[in-house]
Design an enzyme around this catalytic site. Structure first.
Site, short mmCIF file in Angstrom:
data_model
loop_
_atom_site.label_atom_id
_atom_site.label_comp_id
_atom_site.label_asym_id
_atom_site.label_seq_id
_atom_site.Cartn_x
_atom_site.Cartn_y
_atom_site.Cartn_z
N ASP A 67 52.06 -0.65 21.10
CA ASP A 67 53.08 -1.08 22.07
C ASP A 67 54.30 -0.17 22.07
O ASP A 67 54.46 0.68 21.19
CB ASP A 67 53.48 -2.54 21.79
N ASN A 136 55.54 -15.76 15.40
CA ASN A 136 54.98 -16.75 16.33
C ASN A 136 53.49 -16.48 16.58
O ASN A 136 52.90 -17.02 17.50
CB ASN A 136 55.76 -16.75 17.66
N HIS A 138 52.18 -13.50 17.27
CA HIS A 138 51.87 -12.41 18.21
C HIS A 138 51.25 -11.20 17.51
O HIS A 138 51.46 -10.96 16.33
CB HIS A 138 53.08 -12.03 19.08
N GLU A 143 52.55 -12.19 23.25
CA GLU A 143 53.29 -13.37 22.84
C GLU A 143 52.47 -14.64 23.09
O GLU A 143 51.48 -14.60 23.84
CB GLU A 143 54.60 -13.44 23.65
C1 GLP Z 1 56.91 -6.46 16.39
C2 GLP Z 1 55.71 -5.62 16.80
C3 GLP Z 1 54.43 -6.16 16.22
C4 GLP Z 1 54.64 -6.47 14.75
C5 GLP Z 1 55.64 -7.59 14.63
C6 GLP Z 1 55.87 -8.04 13.20
O1 GLP Z 1 57.29 -7.39 17.35
N1 GLP Z 1 55.55 -5.44 18.19
O2 GLP Z 1 53.39 -5.23 16.41
O3 GLP Z 1 53.45 -6.83 14.15
O4 GLP Z 1 56.85 -7.16 15.18
O5 GLP Z 1 56.79 -7.22 12.58
P1 GLP Z 1 57.06 -7.19 11.05
O6 GLP Z 1 55.92 -6.49 10.43
O7 GLP Z 1 58.34 -6.40 10.91
O8 GLP Z 1 57.20 -8.60 10.59
#
Ligand code: GLP
Length: 241
Positions: A67, A136, A138, A143
């Site tokens: 992304d 959440n 995702h 989402e």
């Molecule tokens: C972001 C990214 C996701 C990632 C998520 C969790 O929103 N787009 O790909 O997995 O955050 O992040 P973290 O690993 O910092 O908890």
């Protein structure tokens, strides 16, 4: 689904890096689906260390990232392109022209997403997709409520994601409200999926993902239906499971 219980973040990172290394060693010209966020940073650090030792060769590897924030340039230090350069690509011998991230500067969402799907197809699909898990549920920026059959598309970020990601920006207003993300369909088409999850704050959602109902309200729950998923989570993240 294989679930590895790691002692802590470092152990999780090492185990995940081992799996990615194995993929690169078995198929030097593999296509890696890569992720951002704090979860995979340690995994990338470990891969860099092994590369520097001479144990890994990225020269034939191609990568496609999940992304990118819509509106951020590759030079913006909050863009995911910047993150990938900084946390992995600049430190290994990957050919940068073989590293792909959705084009955050393309204003035409359809154009940005169609061309990204085309890039993924041209590479012949993803051999190993690395994923983090949002609070959440995702994956990428899919989402809750995201349709399972979507390919790369433009999403409106939820309040909880903006809240979670604001720590990286100067202020909450600076967090982009939209992003381009691979869809669940792209992710599910990967041959193998590797999920890294760390911390007690992910324990409740991880339990739902692993053992709860398969529902778009918990996007990662669809992974229960993939035939080659490895979860590497630390004890804190598995403390509810
Ligand atoms: C972001 C990214 C996701 C990632 C998520 C969790 O929103 N787009 O790909 O997995 O955050 O992040 P973290 O690993 O910092 O908890």
């Amino acid at each position: 689904m294989i679930i590895y219980r790691a002692k802590n973040y470092q152990d999780m990172s090492r185990k995940a890096a081992n799996i990615i290394s194995a993929q690169i060693i078995m198929k030097p010209n593999c296509v890696l689906g890569l992720a951002t966020g704090s979860s995979p940073v340690g995994t990338y650090k470990q891969l860099i260390e092994w590369y520097k030792k001479g144990d890994l060769d990225f020269s034939k590897v191609t990568s496609v990232n999940l992304d990118e924030y819509k509106g951020l340039s590759p030079e913006n230090d909050q863009s995911y392109r910047y993150f990938m350069n900084h946390n992995l690509f600049d430190h290994v011998n990957i050919d940068k022209t073989h590293t792909f991230v959705p084009n955050g500067l393309e204003k035409d969402s359809k154009k940005a997403c169609d061309s990204y799907n085309e890039i993924i197809r041209k590479q012949g699909g993803i051999d190993l997709q690395l994923l983090g898990l949002g609070h959440n549920g995702h994956i990428g920026f899919n989402e809750p409520g995201a349709a399972f059959e979507k390919e790369t598309h433009c999403v409106d970020l939820t309040e909880s994601t903006i809240e979670a990601n604001k720590r990286f920006f100067a202020s909450e207003e600076d967090v982009p409200r939209q992003a381009y993300t691979m869809g669940i369909k792209n992710i599910m088409q990967a041959k193998k999926i590797l999920v890294v999850v760390s911390g007690e704050d992910k324990a409740a959602i991880l339990k739902e993902v692993l053992y709860g109902a398969i529902t778009p309200e918990v996007p990662a729950s669809i992974l229960q239906l993939h035939n080659d998923v490895t979860i590497v989570a630390d004890e804190a993240a598995l403390s509810n499971s």
